[in-house]
Design a protein around this motif. Sequence first.
Motif, PDB file in Angstrom:
ATOM      1  N   GLU A   1     125.045  44.137  38.633  1.00 42.01           N
ATOM      2  CA  GLU A   1     125.507  43.119  39.581  1.00 42.01           C
ATOM      3  C   GLU A   1     124.289  42.409  40.147  1.00 42.01           C
ATOM      4  O   GLU A   1     123.274  43.038  40.441  1.00 42.01           O
ATOM      5  N   VAL A   2     124.385  41.099  40.307  1.00 40.61           N
ATOM      6  CA  VAL A   2     123.305  40.322  40.906  1.00 40.61           C
ATOM      7  C   VAL A   2     123.288  40.616  42.407  1.00 40.61           C
ATOM      8  O   VAL A   2     124.276  40.384  43.102  1.00 40.61           O
ATOM      9  N   ILE A   3     122.154  41.165  42.895  1.00 44.23           N
ATOM     10  CA  ILE A   3     122.052  41.536  44.312  1.00 44.23           C
ATOM     11  C   ILE A   3     121.001  40.724  45.062  1.00 44.23           C
ATOM     12  O   ILE A   3     120.864  40.860  46.275  1.00 44.23           O
ATOM     13  N   GLY A   4     120.259  39.897  44.360  1.00 42.09           N
ATOM     14  CA  GLY A   4     119.253  39.044  44.998  1.00 42.09           C
ATOM     15  C   GLY A   4     118.954  37.883  44.088  1.00 42.09           C
ATOM     16  O   GLY A   4     119.077  37.989  42.863  1.00 42.09           O
ATOM     17  N   ARG A   5     118.561  36.767  44.686  1.00 43.36           N
ATOM     18  CA  ARG A   5     118.339  35.550  43.912  1.00 43.36           C
ATOM     19  C   ARG A   5     117.105  34.845  44.459  1.00 43.36           C
ATOM     20  O   ARG A   5     117.007  34.607  45.660  1.00 43.36           O
ATOM     21  N   GLN A   6     116.149  34.555  43.576  1.00 42.43           N
ATOM     22  CA  GLN A   6     114.928  33.852  43.943  1.00 42.43           C
ATOM     23  C   GLN A   6     114.646  32.785  42.888  1.00 42.43           C
ATOM     24  O   GLN A   6     115.217  32.841  41.794  1.00 42.43           O
ATOM     25  N   PRO A   7     113.770  31.839  43.176  1.00 46.71           N
ATOM     26  CA  PRO A   7     113.477  30.794  42.184  1.00 46.71           C
ATOM     27  C   PRO A   7     112.955  31.354  40.859  1.00 46.71           C
ATOM     28  O   PRO A   7     113.106  30.724  39.824  1.00 46.71           O
TER      29      PRO A   7
END
Length: 142
Positions: A38-44
């Motif tokens: 599961e995607v738990i963080g998003r950065q560039p």
Amino acid sequence: MSEYVWPDLGGSRDRAEAAQVWSETLRALPVGTPVAAEVIGRQPFGVFLRFEDHPDAIGLAEITAMPNCGCLELPDLGVRVTGVVIWHAEHNFQVKVRLDAWTRHLDDWSEQVNALGQNILGTVTRPTPSVCSSASATAWKG
């Protein structure tokens, strides 16, 4: 809320505990292992992942593992993804992952472009330097 967020890693671990978890992670998730997360963080630079079967391990799908076409975007928070382990970053205890959606995109593109010199209809979105031969470009796909 910002488009980019750091993952909540559920508290801080000391270095010894992190090293123990890392040792278990390396045994459970060697390079080439298929994973669901599961995607738990998003950065560039990419998305952080929590693996379904290994909740103590942290994954990272970096944009450097994404096809360089400008046509794909990073998945949103909470999205379930699948992929394959491509590397381990011991310095920060992260499992590097290439997402299946990115691999499928490479496969779709390679079916369309199967011979050097073939004409392809499309739109140029940005220039990129041509620094690799067709042999090395083919090897990179895999």
